[in-house]
Design a protein around this motif. Structure first.
Motif, PDB file in Angstrom:
ATOM      1  N   VAL A   8      24.357 -56.817 -15.352  1.00 40.52           N
ATOM      2  CA  VAL A   8      24.601 -58.232 -15.079  1.00 40.52           C
ATOM      3  C   VAL A   8      23.336 -58.856 -14.505  1.00 40.52           C
ATOM      4  O   VAL A   8      22.454 -58.164 -13.989  1.00 40.52           O
ATOM      5  CB  VAL A   8      25.776 -58.431 -14.091  1.00 40.52           C
ATOM      6  CG1 VAL A   8      27.090 -58.005 -14.720  1.00 40.52           C
ATOM      7  CG2 VAL A   8      25.529 -57.687 -12.798  1.00 40.52           C
ATOM      8  N   ARG A   9      23.274 -60.168 -14.599  1.00 43.38           N
ATOM      9  CA  ARG A   9      22.167 -60.906 -13.998  1.00 43.38           C
ATOM     10  C   ARG A   9      22.743 -62.177 -13.373  1.00 43.38           C
ATOM     11  O   ARG A   9      22.988 -63.165 -14.074  1.00 43.38           O
ATOM     12  CB  ARG A   9      21.096 -61.248 -15.026  1.00 43.38           C
ATOM     13  CG  ARG A   9      19.926 -62.046 -14.434  1.00 43.38           C
ATOM     14  CD  ARG A   9      18.880 -62.361 -15.478  1.00 43.38           C
ATOM     15  NE  ARG A   9      18.201 -61.158 -15.898  1.00 43.38           N
ATOM     16  CZ  ARG A   9      17.922 -60.871 -17.161  1.00 43.38           C
ATOM     17  NH1 ARG A   9      18.270 -61.688 -18.127  1.00 43.38           N
ATOM     18  NH2 ARG A   9      17.298 -59.745 -17.470  1.00 43.38           N
ATOM     19  N   TYR A  10      22.990 -62.106 -12.075  1.00 44.67           N
ATOM     20  CA  TYR A  10      23.531 -63.271 -11.374  1.00 44.67           C
ATOM     21  C   TYR A  10      22.378 -64.178 -10.943  1.00 44.67           C
ATOM     22  O   TYR A  10      21.340 -63.705 -10.475  1.00 44.67           O
ATOM     23  CB  TYR A  10      24.334 -62.839 -10.152  1.00 44.67           C
ATOM     24  CG  TYR A  10      25.683 -62.250 -10.505  1.00 44.67           C
ATOM     25  CD1 TYR A  10      26.734 -63.067 -10.913  1.00 44.67           C
ATOM     26  CD2 TYR A  10      25.899 -60.874 -10.441  1.00 44.67           C
ATOM     27  CE1 TYR A  10      27.971 -62.526 -11.233  1.00 44.67           C
ATOM     28  CE2 TYR A  10      27.137 -60.325 -10.765  1.00 44.67           C
ATOM     29  CZ  TYR A  10      28.163 -61.160 -11.160  1.00 44.67           C
ATOM     30  OH  TYR A  10      29.387 -60.628 -11.484  1.00 44.67           O
ATOM     31  N   GLN A  11      22.607 -65.466 -11.097  1.00 42.78           N
ATOM     32  CA  GLN A  11      21.576 -66.452 -10.789  1.00 42.78           C
ATOM     33  C   GLN A  11      22.221 -67.687 -10.191  1.00 42.78           C
ATOM     34  O   GLN A  11      23.371 -68.014 -10.489  1.00 42.78           O
ATOM     35  CB  GLN A  11      20.810 -66.813 -12.066  1.00 42.78           C
ATOM     36  CG  GLN A  11      19.632 -67.737 -11.879  1.00 42.78           C
ATOM     37  CD  GLN A  11      18.895 -67.962 -13.185  1.00 42.78           C
ATOM     38  OE1 GLN A  11      18.749 -67.058 -13.992  1.00 42.78           O
ATOM     39  NE2 GLN A  11      18.456 -69.193 -13.398  1.00 42.78           N
ATOM     40  N   ALA A  12      21.490 -68.385  -9.340  1.00 45.66           N
ATOM     41  CA  ALA A  12      21.971 -69.624  -8.730  1.00 45.66           C
ATOM     42  C   ALA A  12      20.797 -70.577  -8.585  1.00 45.66           C
ATOM     43  O   ALA A  12      19.643 -70.214  -8.846  1.00 45.66           O
ATOM     44  CB  ALA A  12      22.617 -69.344  -7.374  1.00 45.66           C
ATOM     45  N   ALA A  13      21.102 -71.798  -8.180  1.00 44.36           N
ATOM     46  CA  ALA A  13      20.071 -72.792  -7.879  1.00 44.36           C
ATOM     47  C   ALA A  13      19.916 -72.898  -6.370  1.00 44.36           C
ATOM     48  O   ALA A  13      20.908 -72.950  -5.642  1.00 44.36           O
ATOM     49  CB  ALA A  13      20.441 -74.151  -8.461  1.00 44.36           C
ATOM     50  N   CYS A  14      18.684 -72.886  -5.914  1.00 43.19           N
ATOM     51  CA  CYS A  14      18.420 -72.964  -4.480  1.00 43.19           C
ATOM     52  C   CYS A  14      18.823 -74.350  -3.968  1.00 43.19           C
ATOM     53  O   CYS A  14      18.304 -75.368  -4.461  1.00 43.19           O
ATOM     54  CB  CYS A  14      16.949 -72.698  -4.192  1.00 43.19           C
ATOM     55  SG  CYS A  14      16.512 -72.816  -2.443  1.00 43.19           S
ATOM     56  N   PRO A  15      19.739 -74.433  -2.991  1.00 44.49           N
ATOM     57  CA  PRO A  15      20.142 -75.749  -2.473  1.00 44.49           C
ATOM     58  C   PRO A  15      19.062 -76.412  -1.623  1.00 44.49           C
ATOM     59  O   PRO A  15      19.187 -77.586  -1.293  1.00 44.49           O
ATOM     60  CB  PRO A  15      21.379 -75.411  -1.631  1.00 44.49           C
ATOM     61  CG  PRO A  15      21.165 -74.000  -1.194  1.00 44.49           C
ATOM     62  CD  PRO A  15      20.444 -73.329  -2.317  1.00 44.49           C
ATOM     63  N   ILE A  16      18.017 -75.680  -1.283  1.00 40.90           N
ATOM     64  CA  ILE A  16      16.954 -76.233  -0.445  1.00 40.90           C
ATOM     65  C   ILE A  16      15.859 -76.875  -1.285  1.00 40.90           C
ATOM     66  O   ILE A  16      15.425 -77.992  -1.009  1.00 40.90           O
ATOM     67  CB  ILE A  16      16.355 -75.135   0.458  1.00 40.90           C
ATOM     68  CG1 ILE A  16      17.438 -74.537   1.361  1.00 40.90           C
ATOM     69  CG2 ILE A  16      15.200 -75.682   1.295  1.00 40.90           C
ATOM     70  CD1 ILE A  16      16.961 -73.386   2.209  1.00 40.90           C
ATOM     71  N   CYS A  17      15.419 -76.174  -2.349  1.00 42.41           N
ATOM     72  CA  CYS A  17      14.311 -76.702  -3.149  1.00 42.41           C
ATOM     73  C   CYS A  17      14.625 -76.839  -4.626  1.00 42.41           C
ATOM     74  O   CYS A  17      13.802 -77.345  -5.383  1.00 42.41           O
ATOM     75  CB  CYS A  17      13.067 -75.830  -2.960  1.00 42.41           C
ATOM     76  SG  CYS A  17      13.177 -74.203  -3.753  1.00 42.41           S
ATOM     77  N   GLY A  18      15.795 -76.378  -5.086  1.00 39.22           N
ATOM     78  CA  GLY A  18      16.182 -76.552  -6.470  1.00 39.22           C
ATOM     79  C   GLY A  18      15.670 -75.505  -7.431  1.00 39.22           C
ATOM     80  O   GLY A  18      16.012 -75.544  -8.616  1.00 39.22           O
ATOM     81  N   ALA A  19      14.854 -74.544  -6.988  1.00 35.55           N
ATOM     82  CA  ALA A  19      14.359 -73.481  -7.875  1.00 35.55           C
ATOM     83  C   ALA A  19      15.457 -72.440  -8.104  1.00 35.55           C
ATOM     84  O   ALA A  19      16.541 -72.502  -7.522  1.00 35.55           O
ATOM     85  CB  ALA A  19      13.118 -72.830  -7.271  1.00 35.55           C
ATOM     86  N   ASP A  20      15.190 -71.469  -8.984  1.00 32.53           N
ATOM     87  CA  ASP A  20      16.171 -70.433  -9.286  1.00 32.53           C
ATOM     88  C   ASP A  20      16.252 -69.408  -8.163  1.00 32.53           C
ATOM     89  O   ASP A  20      15.252 -69.096  -7.503  1.00 32.53           O
ATOM     90  CB  ASP A  20      15.802 -69.718 -10.587  1.00 32.53           C
ATOM     91  CG  ASP A  20      15.921 -70.642 -11.794  1.00 32.53           C
ATOM     92  OD1 ASP A  20      16.586 -71.687 -11.672  1.00 32.53           O
ATOM     93  OD2 ASP A  20      15.350 -70.312 -12.853  1.00 32.53           O
ATOM     94  N   VAL A  21      17.448 -68.872  -7.962  1.00 33.99           N
ATOM     95  CA  VAL A  21      17.694 -67.803  -6.995  1.00 33.99           C
ATOM     96  C   VAL A  21      18.142 -66.564  -7.763  1.00 33.99           C
ATOM     97  O   VAL A  21      19.093 -66.625  -8.545  1.00 33.99           O
ATOM     98  CB  VAL A  21      18.778 -68.210  -5.971  1.00 33.99           C
ATOM     99  CG1 VAL A  21      19.118 -67.029  -5.062  1.00 33.99           C
ATOM    100  CG2 VAL A  21      18.303 -69.388  -5.134  1.00 33.99           C
ATOM    101  N   HIS A  22      17.431 -65.447  -7.560  1.00 32.36           N
ATOM    102  CA  HIS A  22      17.760 -64.178  -8.202  1.00 32.36           C
ATOM    103  C   HIS A  22      18.173 -63.160  -7.143  1.00 32.36           C
ATOM    104  O   HIS A  22      17.716 -63.209  -5.999  1.00 32.36           O
ATOM    105  CB  HIS A  22      16.565 -63.636  -8.992  1.00 32.36           C
ATOM    106  CG  HIS A  22      16.169 -64.494 -10.156  1.00 32.36           C
ATOM    107  ND1 HIS A  22      16.954 -64.632 -11.268  1.00 32.36           N
ATOM    108  CD2 HIS A  22      15.070 -65.264 -10.372  1.00 32.36           C
ATOM    109  CE1 HIS A  22      16.371 -65.441 -12.133  1.00 32.36           C
ATOM    110  NE2 HIS A  22      15.218 -65.849 -11.605  1.00 32.36           N
TER     111      HIS A  22
END
Length: 361
Positions: free
Chosen positions: A302-316
């Motif tokens: 699996v590869r879970y990913q999110a958007a950083c709520p602080i700067c908007g970049a990807d979170v891995h």
């Protein structure tokens, strides 16, 4: 509908400033734009494109913004209606599966001052670019986005302060699986075992995986037994060659553990970060998850990913080293030591790990 869904990088209800740089009929005085339009012209778009390459990132938000700039350049001489792009058009142009404008907006708001400084260095002083969100409505009308020139003075400056405060609020993180079908493992053996993306526990492939794990372990154990039996039978002091032999066993054991510990950790912790040895050189962070299904348990990539709520970049997701190596934490690709988030494998939610907590970074 939430405000963040109605506006991406600038609040849509704010009027676009009709300043000289936007309506001057002389293209030479209008930054390369045709007269009578508020959309950014070629000179401005080229400058912001150069800034994007200078601040290169492969986050989803960066790809979407670059796609918007590129598509705007292709239609820079067209009318305003043709210089606005739907989410579907930007997804295709950026080559991403999906995105949320709220995250793109946050990404831009955190970097807009840097972009304006760069524009000033490119002889675009006084130019403030924004991305205007045009809401949809009615049958067949979808929301679209275009790059416009705004006037930085007056009420817009006050509004911008409110926008930045809203964009800078750190909220919860929601992880979602991304591009699991495209995960590429290193080594023909691992690629064959996980060719379907998962292994059913108790299946033939799972038995082969266990055999592949246990065979080196038994070999290391036999070497250790031979070493200690030889010491006991000879009853002689430990020599340099004995130490070298023992060091060799330790090194082999370490390599074995580094390669196969994800199997053990996934069994106990349900999910673990895969080490770099499992992945090809250009592969994004990936996890190994032990999941219960209707047909039984499976080991799946699996590869879970999110958007950083602080700067908007990807979170891995990655290992929680150094304090919690068994824990899986989310790290922002643009600020991996500061923007760190927890990961709940059940709800797929996370929260910001405060910097005051020692050792998490």
């Amino acid at each position: 509908m939430p405000k963040s869904n109605l506006s991406a990088i600038a609040i849509s209800s704010a009027p676009v400033a009709e300043c000289d740089t936007s309506i001057d009929p002389d293209a030479a005085q209008n930054h390369g734009k045709p007269g009578g339009t508020v959309f950014a012209g070629e000179n401005e778009l080229l400058a912001i494109r150069k800034w994007l390459e200078h601040d290169h990132s492969m986050s989803t938000s960066w790809l979407v913004v670059r796609a918007l700039v590129d598509e705007s350049l292709k239609k820079v001489s067209r009318s305003g209606d043709l210089r606005r792009f739907t989410d579907a058009e930007l997804r295709d142009a950026a080559g991403v599966d999906e995105f949320e404008w709220r995250n793109v907006r946050t990404w831009w708001m955190k970097r807009r001052d840097d972009a304006r400084t760069f524009l000033r260095s490119e002889n675009q002083d006084g130019v403030l670019l924004d991305m205007e969100r045009f809401p949809g409505g009615g049958r067949g009308i979808t929301a679209s986005t275009g790059i416009v020139v705004r006037k930085p003075e007056g009420a817009l400056a006050d509004q911008r302060e409110d926008e930045e405060e809203d964009a800078g609020a750190s909220g919860p993180v929601r992880y979602a699986p991304r591009n699991a079908d495209s995960i590429r493992l290193s080594g023909p053996w691992r690629r064959w075992l996980f060719s379907a993306g998962e292994i059913e526990v108790g299946s033939t492939r799972h038995a082969l995986l266990r055999w592949r794990v246990m065979t080196p372990a038994i070999f290391i154990l036999l070497l250790s037994v031979v070493f200690f039996v030889d010491l006991v039978l000879r009853n002689r002091p430990i020599e340099t060659q004995n130490l070298a032999y023992l060091l060799g066993i330790v090194v082999i054991g370490k390599f074995w553990w580094q390669e196969w510990r994800p199997i053990y950790h996934a069994r106990l912790d349900r999910i673990t970060a895969l080490p770099e040895e499992w992945l090809t050189d250009d592969e994004l962070p990936t996890q190994l998850e032990r999941k219960r299904t209707r047909s039984g348990e499976v080991l799946r990539l699996v590869r879970y990913q999110a958007a950083c709520p602080i700067c908007g970049a990807d979170v891995h997701l990655g290992e929680g080293v150094p304090s919690d190596p068994r824990r899986v934490l989310g790290r922002c690709i643009d600020a991996p030591r500061e923007h760190v988030f927890t990961f709940d494998p059940v709800s797929h939610d996370g929260r910001h790990v405060r910097n005051e907590r020692p050792g998490v970074s």
